[in-house]
Design a protein around this motif. Structure first.
Motif, PDB file in Angstrom:
ATOM      1  N   VAL A   1       0.846  -1.206   0.000  1.00  0.00           N
ATOM      2  CA  VAL A   1       0.000   0.000   0.000  1.00  0.00           C
ATOM      3  C   VAL A   1       0.874   1.247   0.000  1.00  0.00           C
ATOM      4  CG1 VAL A   1      -1.660   1.344   1.350  1.00  0.00           C
ATOM      5  CG2 VAL A   1      -1.953  -1.128   1.120  1.00  0.00           C
ATOM      6  N   ALA A   2       1.892   1.265   0.849  1.00  0.00           N
ATOM      7  CA  ALA A   2       2.735   2.456   0.961  1.00  0.00           C
ATOM      8  C   ALA A   2       3.427   2.783  -0.360  1.00  0.00           C
ATOM      9  CB  ALA A   2       3.771   2.260   2.066  1.00  0.00           C
ATOM     10  N   ALA A   3       4.009   1.782  -1.010  1.00  0.00           N
ATOM     11  CA  ALA A   3       4.701   2.025  -2.278  1.00  0.00           C
ATOM     12  C   ALA A   3       3.739   2.508  -3.352  1.00  0.00           C
ATOM     13  CB  ALA A   3       5.401   0.750  -2.740  1.00  0.00           C
ATOM     14  N   THR A   4       2.563   1.920  -3.375  1.00  0.00           N
ATOM     15  CA  THR A   4       1.566   2.284  -4.388  1.00  0.00           C
ATOM     16  C   THR A   4       1.069   3.706  -4.192  1.00  0.00           C
ATOM     17  OG1 THR A   4       0.851  -0.025  -4.553  1.00  0.00           O
ATOM     18  CG2 THR A   4      -0.653   1.649  -5.400  1.00  0.00           C
ATOM     19  N   VAL A   5       0.661   4.028  -2.967  1.00  0.00           N
ATOM     20  CA  VAL A   5       0.083   5.347  -2.691  1.00  0.00           C
ATOM     21  C   VAL A   5       1.121   6.451  -2.819  1.00  0.00           C
ATOM     22  CG1 VAL A   5      -1.020   6.782  -0.934  1.00  0.00           C
ATOM     23  CG2 VAL A   5      -1.729   4.401  -1.233  1.00  0.00           C
ATOM     24  N   LEU A   6       2.291   6.274  -2.212  1.00  0.00           N
ATOM     25  CA  LEU A   6       3.320   7.311  -2.252  1.00  0.00           C
ATOM     26  C   LEU A   6       3.764   7.605  -3.684  1.00  0.00           C
ATOM     27  CD1 LEU A   6       5.679   6.484   0.749  1.00  0.00           C
ATOM     28  CD2 LEU A   6       4.375   8.584   0.418  1.00  0.00           C
TER      29      LEU A   6
END
Length: 205
Positions: free
Chosen positions: A104-109
């Motif tokens: 999630v973090a890699a995708t959103v950021l």
């Protein structure tokens, strides 16, 4: 195969299976996302086959490819992003494992960033990456635009090879991280994912 090569292959397959389980436990390979590979001492490459959940890998889910990414058994199909793995192995003979996850973090950021890199600075965990010995440092993690044409994407990644100690991010997609063995690749993946999660939380404050 000889008894020695049989043992090497079994060890590589188990490394991939265990890494998939670990990544799944952390929510980094949802559904059929992600791909994992390990280069053997004799030069063969074990990689996850196309499709399938990486948290439930079995021995037949890991197949052998040649350095160009072609399955040794033509009836098998490797990950659609195999070229991004073989590109790294070809660039550095010391790389022994490559991991790709969709957190999630890699995708959103990466979707929120307008630029071509994410800057990480001041974190103690930066020391997990190659060449870093202090938290008082800055690492720019390249962010490449997603492309369904993997060969074309590989040509965009190529100029940065050798200068990405923390791996790289594909925008709206996920991260690529590697190491001399699976243990190191997992440590770097966990380090990068922790730092991406920290950056995401800081943006919420």
């Amino acid at each position: 195969m000889t008894q020695f090569s049989d043992r090497l292959w079994s060890e590589a397959v188990q490394d991939v299976i265990q890494a998939g389980e670990r990544m799944d436990q952390r929510g980094w390979v949802p559904a059929t996302a992600g791909n994992l590979s390990r280069r053997l001492e004799d030069g063969r490459i074990a990689i996850t086959r196309s499709g399938g959940h990486k948290g439930f890998l079995t021995v037949p889910d890991v197949i052998e490819i040649d350095p160009a990414g072609r399955p040794i058994d033509p009836m098998q199909k490797s990950s659609a992003e195999t070229l991004l793995h073989t590109q790294l192995y070809a660039a550095d003979p010391l790389i022994g494992a490559v991991l790709h996850g969709h957190s999630v973090a890699a995708t959103v950021l990466s979707m929120a960033l307008a630029g071509s890199s994410l800057t990480l600075a001041g974190y103690e965990l930066l020391k997990v990456f190659e060449g870093q010995s202090t938290h008082d440092t800055v690492i720019d993690v390249p962010v490449f635009d997603n492309d369904q044409d993997i060969a074309r994407l590989a040509t965009v990644v190529a100029p940065r090879l050798g200068a990405m100690p923390a791996g790289y991010i594909i925008r709206g997609h996920g991260v690529y991280v590697w190491g001399r063995d699976m243990k190191m690749a997992l440590a770097r993946l966990e380090g990068l994912e922790f730092l991406l999660a920290c950056e995401l939380e800081r943006r919420k404050l």
